[in-house]
Design a protein around this motif. Structure first.
Motif, PDB file in Angstrom:
ATOM      1  N   ASN A  26       0.800  -1.219   0.000  1.00 39.43           N
ATOM      2  CA  ASN A  26       0.000   0.000   0.000  1.00 39.43           C
ATOM      3  C   ASN A  26       0.836   1.274   0.000  1.00 39.43           C
ATOM      4  N   ASP A  27       2.139   1.138  -0.106  1.00 41.63           N
ATOM      5  CA  ASP A  27       2.991   2.320  -0.170  1.00 41.63           C
ATOM      6  C   ASP A  27       2.796   3.006  -1.511  1.00 41.63           C
ATOM      7  N   PRO A  28       2.821   4.326  -1.522  1.00 38.54           N
ATOM      8  CA  PRO A  28       2.655   5.030  -2.795  1.00 38.54           C
ATOM      9  C   PRO A  28       3.933   4.979  -3.632  1.00 38.54           C
ATOM     10  N   VAL A  29       3.778   5.174  -4.919  1.00 35.04           N
ATOM     11  CA  VAL A  29       4.923   5.338  -5.807  1.00 35.04           C
ATOM     12  C   VAL A  29       5.260   6.822  -5.795  1.00 35.04           C
ATOM     13  N   LEU A  30       6.515   7.144  -5.573  1.00 38.86           N
ATOM     14  CA  LEU A  30       6.929   8.538  -5.512  1.00 38.86           C
ATOM     15  C   LEU A  30       7.477   8.956  -6.871  1.00 38.86           C
ATOM     16  N   LEU A  31       6.802   9.914  -7.483  1.00 39.05           N
ATOM     17  CA  LEU A  31       7.190  10.436  -8.784  1.00 39.05           C
ATOM     18  C   LEU A  31       7.972  11.722  -8.565  1.00 39.05           C
ATOM     19  N   ALA A  32       9.219  11.750  -9.038  1.00 36.39           N
ATOM     20  CA  ALA A  32      10.054  12.933  -8.863  1.00 36.39           C
ATOM     21  C   ALA A  32       9.542  14.066  -9.742  1.00 36.39           C
ATOM     22  N   VAL A  33       9.367  15.224  -9.133  1.00 32.47           N
ATOM     23  CA  VAL A  33       8.953  16.420  -9.852  1.00 32.47           C
ATOM     24  C   VAL A  33      10.088  17.425  -9.696  1.00 32.47           C
ATOM     25  N   GLY A  34      10.756  17.728 -10.771  1.00 28.18           N
ATOM     26  CA  GLY A  34      11.908  18.612 -10.677  1.00 28.18           C
ATOM     27  C   GLY A  34      13.103  17.854 -10.129  1.00 28.18           C
ATOM     28  N   VAL A  35      13.817  18.491  -9.235  1.00 25.15           N
ATOM     29  CA  VAL A  35      14.999  17.881  -8.626  1.00 25.15           C
ATOM     30  C   VAL A  35      14.681  17.573  -7.171  1.00 25.15           C
ATOM     31  N   PRO A  40      13.965   8.678  -2.703  1.00 24.38           N
ATOM     32  CA  PRO A  40      12.580   8.352  -2.346  1.00 24.38           C
ATOM     33  C   PRO A  40      12.423   7.652  -0.990  1.00 24.38           C
ATOM     34  N   ALA A  41      13.301   6.728  -0.671  1.00 25.36           N
ATOM     35  CA  ALA A  41      13.170   6.006   0.606  1.00 25.36           C
ATOM     36  C   ALA A  41      13.363   6.944   1.797  1.00 25.36           C
ATOM     37  N   VAL A  42      14.292   7.868   1.685  1.00 22.23           N
ATOM     38  CA  VAL A  42      14.542   8.814   2.772  1.00 22.23           C
ATOM     39  C   VAL A  42      13.366   9.774   2.907  1.00 22.23           C
ATOM     40  N   SER A  96       5.691  16.890  -1.182  1.00 19.35           N
ATOM     41  CA  SER A  96       5.750  17.967  -2.157  1.00 19.35           C
ATOM     42  C   SER A  96       6.957  18.860  -1.886  1.00 19.35           C
ATOM     43  N   GLY A  97       7.202  19.131  -0.635  1.00 13.02           N
ATOM     44  CA  GLY A  97       8.366  19.920  -0.262  1.00 13.02           C
ATOM     45  C   GLY A  97       9.674  19.203  -0.552  1.00 13.02           C
ATOM     46  N   GLN A  98       9.649  17.887  -0.555  1.00 12.99           N
ATOM     47  CA  GLN A  98      10.840  17.094  -0.856  1.00 12.99           C
ATOM     48  C   GLN A  98      11.055  16.947  -2.367  1.00 12.99           C
ATOM     49  N   GLY A  99      10.066  17.348  -3.166  1.00 10.52           N
ATOM     50  CA  GLY A  99      10.203  17.267  -4.624  1.00 10.52           C
ATOM     51  C   GLY A  99       9.567  16.038  -5.237  1.00 10.52           C
ATOM     52  N   TYR A 100       8.556  15.462  -4.576  1.00 10.67           N
ATOM     53  CA  TYR A 100       7.888  14.263  -5.073  1.00 10.67           C
ATOM     54  C   TYR A 100       6.384  14.464  -5.148  1.00 10.67           C
ATOM     55  N   ARG A 101       5.775  13.668  -5.977  1.00  5.93           N
ATOM     56  CA  ARG A 101       4.319  13.590  -6.044  1.00  5.93           C
ATOM     57  C   ARG A 101       3.960  12.124  -5.830  1.00  5.93           C
TER      58      ARG A 101
END
Length: 106
Positions: A26-35, A40-42, A96-101
């Motif tokens: 049930n963990d989400p997939v983290l899509l990188a937005v920008g840099v 992702p794990a951190v 979002s602040g980390q750069g992921y969606r």
């Protein structure tokens, strides 16, 4: 000496076997937005911590509001719903602040 080594190897083998039991379905997939700021794990670990803290705070605030308004017992379902929603908002805002969606599999 030999017993200590065997014991350490047995513990290591047990830890390795149990590591495969962790459920990430049930963990989400983290899509990188920008840099992204962190890998992702951190980012997931940091934001889960923030979400858990927000969950506890939302539960506490709900119970305090219930006491102030004179309700003897707080509605458990409503408290859980509000706390989960607050935790999810915090998690998404942190990522979002980390750069992921987040992308969730339905």
């Amino acid at each position: 000496m030999m017993v200590g080594t065997l014991r350490a190897l047995a513990v290591l083998a047990m830890m390795t076997a149990l590591a495969g039991c962790i459920d990430h379905a049930n963990d989400p997939v983290l899509l990188a937005v920008g840099v992204p700021v962190n890998p992702p794990a951190v980012a997931h670990g940091l934001c889960m911590t923030d979400g858990n803290a927000m969950y506890r705070e939302a539960r506490r605030q709900y119970e305090l509001r219930a006491q102030l308004t004179g309700y003897a017992e707080a509605d458990e379902l409503e408290a859980e719903t509000i706390a989960r929603a607050a935790a999810h908002r915090q998690y998404v805002a942190c990522l979002s602040g980390q750069g992921y969606r987040t992308l969730y599999a339905d």
